[in-house]
Design a protein around this motif. Structure first.
Motif, PDB file in Angstrom:
ATOM      1  N   THR A   1       0.935  -1.235  -0.042  1.00  0.00           N
ATOM      2  CA  THR A   1       0.010  -0.082   0.133  1.00  0.00           C
ATOM      3  C   THR A   1       0.798   1.344  -0.125  1.00  0.00           C
ATOM      4  OG1 THR A   1      -2.023  -1.295   1.096  1.00  0.00           O
ATOM      5  CG2 THR A   1      -2.013   1.327   1.333  1.00  0.00           C
ATOM      6  N   ILE A   2       2.101   1.418   0.693  1.00  0.00           N
ATOM      7  CA  ILE A   2       2.847   2.220   0.852  1.00  0.00           C
ATOM      8  C   ILE A   2       3.533   2.667  -0.488  1.00  0.00           C
ATOM      9  CG2 ILE A   2       5.079   3.228   1.863  1.00  0.00           C
ATOM     10  CD1 ILE A   2       4.192   1.753   4.381  1.00  0.00           C
ATOM     11  N   LEU A   3       3.898   1.320  -1.319  1.00  0.00           N
ATOM     12  CA  LEU A   3       4.729   1.377  -2.643  1.00  0.00           C
ATOM     13  C   LEU A   3       3.756   1.788  -3.824  1.00  0.00           C
ATOM     14  CD1 LEU A   3       7.247  -1.448  -1.972  1.00  0.00           C
ATOM     15  CD2 LEU A   3       7.698   0.973  -2.395  1.00  0.00           C
ATOM     16  N   ARG A   4       2.451   1.592  -3.611  1.00  0.00           N
ATOM     17  CA  ARG A   4       1.407   1.827  -4.726  1.00  0.00           C
ATOM     18  C   ARG A   4       1.408   3.537  -5.272  1.00  0.00           C
ATOM     19  NH1 ARG A   4      -4.568  -0.213  -4.015  1.00  0.00           N
ATOM     20  NH2 ARG A   4      -4.937   1.012  -6.043  1.00  0.00           N
ATOM     21  N   ASP A   5       2.056   4.368  -4.446  1.00  0.00           N
ATOM     22  CA  ASP A   5       2.148   5.680  -5.040  1.00  0.00           C
ATOM     23  C   ASP A   5       3.110   5.968  -6.309  1.00  0.00           C
ATOM     24  OD1 ASP A   5       4.603   5.584  -3.976  1.00  0.00           O
ATOM     25  OD2 ASP A   5       4.157   7.156  -2.372  1.00  0.00           O
ATOM     26  N   GLY A   6       3.502   4.809  -6.441  1.00  0.00           N
ATOM     27  CA  GLY A   6       4.586   4.649  -7.550  1.00  0.00           C
ATOM     28  C   GLY A   6       6.228   5.053  -7.677  1.00  0.00           C
ATOM     29  N   GLN A   7       6.296   5.774  -6.200  1.00  0.00           N
ATOM     30  CA  GLN A   7       7.637   6.389  -6.054  1.00  0.00           C
ATOM     31  C   GLN A   7       8.583   5.064  -5.594  1.00  0.00           C
ATOM     32  OE1 GLN A   7       7.452   9.439  -2.891  1.00  0.00           O
ATOM     33  NE2 GLN A   7       9.480   8.998  -2.358  1.00  0.00           N
ATOM     34  N   ALA A   8       9.662   5.125  -6.014  1.00  0.00           N
ATOM     35  CA  ALA A   8      10.874   4.117  -5.799  1.00  0.00           C
ATOM     36  C   ALA A   8      11.377   4.335  -4.320  1.00  0.00           C
ATOM     37  CB  ALA A   8      11.869   3.930  -6.668  1.00  0.00           C
ATOM     38  N   ARG A   9      11.601   3.464  -3.480  1.00  0.00           N
ATOM     39  CA  ARG A   9      12.048   3.386  -2.186  1.00  0.00           C
ATOM     40  C   ARG A   9      13.126   2.314  -1.785  1.00  0.00           C
ATOM     41  NH1 ARG A   9       6.718   4.797  -1.419  1.00  0.00           N
ATOM     42  NH2 ARG A   9       6.221   6.751  -0.663  1.00  0.00           N
ATOM     43  N   THR A  10      14.263   2.797  -1.106  1.00  0.00           N
ATOM     44  CA  THR A  10      15.254   1.763  -0.705  1.00  0.00           C
ATOM     45  C   THR A  10      14.829   1.209   0.443  1.00  0.00           C
ATOM     46  OG1 THR A  10      16.428   3.336   0.748  1.00  0.00           O
ATOM     47  CG2 THR A  10      17.078   3.290  -1.681  1.00  0.00           C
ATOM     48  N   ARG A  11      15.711   0.227   0.949  1.00  0.00           N
ATOM     49  CA  ARG A  11      15.459  -0.553   2.155  1.00  0.00           C
ATOM     50  C   ARG A  11      15.615   0.377   3.432  1.00  0.00           C
ATOM     51  NH1 ARG A  11      15.833  -6.578   1.586  1.00  0.00           N
ATOM     52  NH2 ARG A  11      16.832  -6.691  -0.503  1.00  0.00           N
ATOM     53  N   ALA A  12      16.486   1.278   3.484  1.00  0.00           N
ATOM     54  CA  ALA A  12      16.682   2.143   4.413  1.00  0.00           C
ATOM     55  C   ALA A  12      15.539   3.166   4.727  1.00  0.00           C
ATOM     56  CB  ALA A  12      17.907   3.082   4.219  1.00  0.00           C
ATOM     57  N   GLU A  13      15.254   3.757   3.516  1.00  0.00           N
ATOM     58  CA  GLU A  13      13.931   4.461   3.602  1.00  0.00           C
ATOM     59  C   GLU A  13      12.709   3.683   3.881  1.00  0.00           C
ATOM     60  OE1 GLU A  13      14.933   7.546  -0.103  1.00  0.00           O
ATOM     61  OE2 GLU A  13      14.042   5.529  -0.444  1.00  0.00           O
ATOM     62  N   LEU A  14      12.454   2.454   3.736  1.00  0.00           N
ATOM     63  CA  LEU A  14      11.382   1.861   4.185  1.00  0.00           C
ATOM     64  C   LEU A  14      11.490   1.178   5.673  1.00  0.00           C
ATOM     65  CD1 LEU A  14      10.780  -0.577   1.082  1.00  0.00           C
ATOM     66  CD2 LEU A  14       9.172   1.232   1.800  1.00  0.00           C
TER      67      LEU A  14
END
Lengths: 395, 395
Positions: A19-32
């Motif tokens: 659900t967090i990632l569905r906005d289409g933005q790419a995120r690293t492990r550290a950011e998550l």
């Protein structure tokens, strides 16, 4: 409860991560880790679960401080496709979309719903097969099917409930029938509900409280309350076509009662009235055609229908205080005539506080509202945290 | 965004943890790690934040395997108290509750709202002080104040918006005025909205879609859609007293329009009609008193008011498909007379699918619905994840 948590503990929560990632933005492990507070090992398990199902894909992203690229993860909108269908009283529209409701293929056809469920669904199944072939997809890539029907539907079972214009469909197990043939989850809802979903999701995301009114052969509405579809206790919410209006008290409706709104303001009723006046008109599309070609009887009828509908909506505006009323369906194609009658009555009869910021407008998606909405319904279900958790637990 | 996360990262999420614990069950650290997937260190920080605010308290719980007792944590419903008030047109009810809406002290008084805001709120402030002293609490223990007012309120600012029966209150900054004096957050809403909240939360938690109709001096309703209060775009939802009905077209309403429902079915209108027939009646409570003592004119008026209201609600049932309609307010005390008229019309005019499981009933909380609901409104706000996160971040 503890046993359940232990059994599925490693990947329950994958859905919330998606659900967090569905906005289409790419995120690293550290950011998550930062965003969720999850332990690194828990995050890794959830990412693996989502990667194994291809719901997300890894991308390489340079770190701004100039270090070496870190792997980031992003939502994969092409992971699956959705099959969607909007079946009306007389015509159908069918589409294949990606997970962001982009239409990859689309078809419209004449298809009288009163032929009954088996011929209709057989046609639908064949059409889905042809369209999948057209877009180069296989059944394995279909994550779900969404279908809108022109009558009341029990959403939890997907079965029509005493639909007045759909002989043979009462209680028919649409999801089982389509699912058995195609092997995927099938969601069914009333056609006006999915139109409201489609219009809200893709054209009016800013409207928290929206009413989508379809004026076709009959009249019904879909309701968005606080950004969510309001289906009501029996899934029957929005059935405004059979609200009693004073001007229809001597008119018998196709439902068998007298006094129903759609018996004076629906497309079928208007066509019948034109015939009684010696004008040739079979259905709502003929009424529109006549109005567009300047037939004053048709124009007057449509304008008056707008007023009758306005009378009912004026009460609903006081009760529900929507931010937007959207008019769709065949008759809405005579947009300004309907809207003029509607606005005239609503602004004179509803409370000033409820109308001061009320927008009354024609559908932006038009014919496509239904298929887009059916796709939204499927995607919201398939990507919901619970469904994703179950999918990755099974896999 | 990253900076924000880093600054508050250690205790953001404390609110979500409290939401889990609000069910009253005690849970150990191990159980909470299991449930949330949080890292042990993150969990510890969040627990500390909640403990420091006394939102939770530690308990000792024996482990079933017979080991030594582990510390468990449980929601502390006595951590704070709530001050709540339901201000009607002519009378007020005030309460002190704990965080589970249990009433610790309660008072009712005559208080005409048309005296204006300053005298009314001064009285309210003094009453709150006296009741706190009575229950042995200090202001430091008050987490919030909830107030219901008999007119439209912009919920976000807590200010009345053109309230027809509240001279001097238009735009008055109720939260600032009460908050300045008492130093705590103040939430204000329409009285019928808080009654709907109270009735739903404490007596009808099973009803997903509920309409609470108050028949007092005027008529209004509160709407629960999918277990949440539907306030509408301008906070004006539920204003059904000014829906136009055919039988009132020659009657001028106190709002200045003609044809309003409450001009024929409200308590003030019924009292006026009795006076015109030579019967002595000042307000809605006199109408009830007369009906109870067997005055046939009053009984007939109330029964007819039920039918008029039923006519409006029959349309709303088709539109909204509620699972329950609850009748409250003074006139509802003549319960069966109103309900009989209501049911008669709704069951004959609404769609069978929408009425097959519809329950039409009198309020269970009665006079208390408002103060309980005002407390629910405050508690839901104060214990919401975001508010808790902010509170522990500031502390």
């Amino acid at each position: 409860m503890r046993m359940l948590s232990e059994a599925s503990g490693s990947i329950a929560g994958a859905g919330a991560l998606l659900t967090i990632l569905r906005d289409g933005q790419a995120r690293t492990r550290a950011e998550l880790v930062q965003l969720t507070g999850l332990a690194r090992s828990t995050l890794a398990q959830r990412l693996d679960a989502l990667l194994s199902q291809r719901w997300i894909i890894p991308t390489e992203e340079a770190i701004s401080s100039g270090g070496r690229p870190a792997v980031a993860f992003t939502f994969n909108r092409s992971a699956r496709v959705v099959l969607s269908a909007d079946l009306g009283a007389t015509h159908a529209r069918v589409a294949v979309t990606d997970l962001a409701t982009e239409v990859l293929a689309e078809r419209a056809a004449e298809l009288p719903i009163d032929r009954g469920p088996e011929p209709t669904l057989t046609w639908l199944q064949r059409t889905f097969e042809e369209m999948l072939a057209e877009t180069g997809h296989s059944f394995d890539q279909v994550c779900g099917i969404g279908v809108g029907l022109p009558g009341p539907v029990e959403h939890s079972s997907g079965r029509p409930v005493n639909p007045p214009i759909m002989p043979g469909w009462d209680g028919f197990p649409v999801p089982e029938w389509l699912g058995e043939h195609l092997g995927v989850p099938v969601l069914v809802d009333n056609d006006v509900n999915i139109m409201a979903l489609g219009e809200h999701w893709s054209a009016r995301p800013e409207a928290d409280h929206l009413i989508f009114v379809k004026i076709g052969t009959g009249i019904g509405c879909g309701i968005i309350s606080d950004r969510r579809l309001h289906r009501g206790a029996q899934g029957a919410a929005g059935d405004i076509g059979h609200i009693r209006v004073a001007s229809a008290l001597d008119t018998v409706c196709r439902c068998g009662n007298v006094g129903c709104l759609e018996a004076v303001a629906g497309g079928a009723a208007m066509a019948a009235r034109l015939r009684a006046e010696g004008v040739e008109a079979v259905d709502s599309r003929d009424v529109i055609r006549l109005a567009r070609s300047g037939n004053t009887q048709a124009v007057q009828l449509i304008r008056q229908a707008g007023r009758e509908l306005g009378d009912v909506l004026a009460s609903i505006v006081n009760f529900f205080n929507p931010s937007m009323i959207v008019i769709g369906g065949d008759i809405a194609e005579a947009g300004e005539q309907v809207l003029a009658g509607l606005r005239e009555v609503i602004y004179s009869r509803s409370l000033p506080l409820a109308t001061q910021h009320l927008s009354i407008t024609a559908s932006e998606l038009g014919d496509r509202a239904g298929v887009i909405g059916a796709a939204v319904m499927v995607i919201d279900h398939v990507l919901s945290p619970d469904t994703v958790d179950q999918a990755v637990t099974r896999a």
